[in-house]
Design a protein around this motif. Structure first.
Motif, PDB file in Angstrom:
ATOM      1  N   ASP A 187       0.833  -1.209   0.000  1.00 58.77           N
ATOM      2  CA  ASP A 187       0.000   0.000   0.000  1.00 58.77           C
ATOM      3  C   ASP A 187       0.868   1.261   0.000  1.00 58.77           C
ATOM      4  O   ASP A 187       0.573   2.224  -0.719  1.00 58.77           O
ATOM      5  CB  ASP A 187      -0.936   0.009   1.210  1.00 58.77           C
ATOM      6  CG  ASP A 187      -2.011  -1.060   1.134  1.00 58.77           C
ATOM      7  OD1 ASP A 187      -2.246  -1.635   0.041  1.00 58.77           O
ATOM      8  OD2 ASP A 187      -2.605  -1.362   2.196  1.00 58.77           O
ATOM      9  N   LEU A 188       1.942   1.257   0.790  1.00 56.82           N
ATOM     10  CA  LEU A 188       2.848   2.403   0.814  1.00 56.82           C
ATOM     11  C   LEU A 188       3.515   2.596  -0.547  1.00 56.82           C
ATOM     12  O   LEU A 188       3.605   3.720  -1.056  1.00 56.82           O
ATOM     13  CB  LEU A 188       3.931   2.218   1.889  1.00 56.82           C
ATOM     14  CG  LEU A 188       3.477   2.289   3.340  1.00 56.82           C
ATOM     15  CD1 LEU A 188       4.608   1.845   4.264  1.00 56.82           C
ATOM     16  CD2 LEU A 188       3.023   3.693   3.683  1.00 56.82           C
ATOM     17  N   LEU A 189       3.981   1.510  -1.143  1.00 57.27           N
ATOM     18  CA  LEU A 189       4.613   1.585  -2.463  1.00 57.27           C
ATOM     19  C   LEU A 189       3.633   2.088  -3.516  1.00 57.27           C
ATOM     20  O   LEU A 189       3.987   2.910  -4.366  1.00 57.27           O
ATOM     21  CB  LEU A 189       5.179   0.225  -2.861  1.00 57.27           C
ATOM     22  CG  LEU A 189       6.411  -0.235  -2.086  1.00 57.27           C
ATOM     23  CD1 LEU A 189       6.671  -1.718  -2.324  1.00 57.27           C
ATOM     24  CD2 LEU A 189       7.617   0.601  -2.473  1.00 57.27           C
ATOM     25  N   GLU A 190       2.422   1.618  -3.456  1.00 60.29           N
ATOM     26  CA  GLU A 190       1.398   2.066  -4.411  1.00 60.29           C
ATOM     27  C   GLU A 190       1.139   3.558  -4.243  1.00 60.29           C
ATOM     28  O   GLU A 190       1.031   4.295  -5.220  1.00 60.29           O
ATOM     29  CB  GLU A 190       0.110   1.266  -4.204  1.00 60.29           C
ATOM     30  CG  GLU A 190      -0.895   1.428  -5.310  1.00 60.29           C
ATOM     31  CD  GLU A 190      -0.389   0.921  -6.656  1.00 60.29           C
ATOM     32  OE1 GLU A 190      -0.487   1.692  -7.630  1.00 60.29           O
ATOM     33  OE2 GLU A 190       0.089  -0.212  -6.739  1.00 60.29           O
ATOM     34  N   ASP A 191       1.063   4.008  -2.995  1.00 57.73           N
ATOM     35  CA  ASP A 191       0.848   5.422  -2.714  1.00 57.73           C
ATOM     36  C   ASP A 191       1.994   6.281  -3.259  1.00 57.73           C
ATOM     37  O   ASP A 191       1.767   7.325  -3.870  1.00 57.73           O
ATOM     38  CB  ASP A 191       0.686   5.648  -1.210  1.00 57.73           C
ATOM     39  CG  ASP A 191       0.402   7.091  -0.867  1.00 57.73           C
ATOM     40  OD1 ASP A 191      -0.537   7.672  -1.452  1.00 57.73           O
ATOM     41  OD2 ASP A 191       1.138   7.656  -0.031  1.00 57.73           O
ATOM     42  N   ILE A 192       3.222   5.836  -3.065  1.00 57.83           N
ATOM     43  CA  ILE A 192       4.388   6.580  -3.562  1.00 57.83           C
ATOM     44  C   ILE A 192       4.361   6.640  -5.083  1.00 57.83           C
ATOM     45  O   ILE A 192       4.668   7.673  -5.666  1.00 57.83           O
ATOM     46  CB  ILE A 192       5.693   5.944  -3.046  1.00 57.83           C
ATOM     47  CG1 ILE A 192       5.791   6.081  -1.517  1.00 57.83           C
ATOM     48  CG2 ILE A 192       6.910   6.580  -3.713  1.00 57.83           C
ATOM     49  CD1 ILE A 192       6.844   5.196  -0.890  1.00 57.83           C
TER      50      ILE A 192
END
Length: 101
Positions: A93-98
């Motif tokens: 989720d963090l990677l997708e957000d970035i």
């Protein structure tokens, strides 16, 4: 929590839809790792050449490292093994957000 290049590479391959041929610049792997670590005090990242090479060694028939880029061929063939290397959902989720920024 600790993550390394393998987690990020697996995420990027999955995000590509397991494209037949896919390239990931080392600079992108390092950028994602730095952003995650700087924005999340509880996550430590390791994205050195050793962790990148570990991914290549796991898939010698399908992964080549050239000119600061990791190249994946026939990603669908290694899909099951790559899916096992995916990071926890929180990291994805963090990677997708970035990536959306």
């Amino acid at each position: 929590m600790e993550i390394d290049s393998t987690d990020i590479i697996a995420f990027l391959i999955k995000r590509s839809g397991f494209s037949n041929e896919f390239e990931i610049p080392f600079s992108l792997i390092h950028h994602l790792a730095k952003v995650i670590e700087s924005e999340n005090e509880d996550i430590l990242t390791f994205c050195d050449s050793v962790s990148i090479d570990a991914f290549r060694c796991a898939f010698t028939s399908n992964v080549v490292v050239e000119h600061s880029t990791i190249k994946i061929y026939n990603a669908r063939k290694i899909r099951t093994n790559v899916e096992r290397l995916l990071p926890p959902q929180r990291i994805m989720d963090l990677l997708e957000d970035i990536n959306k920024r």
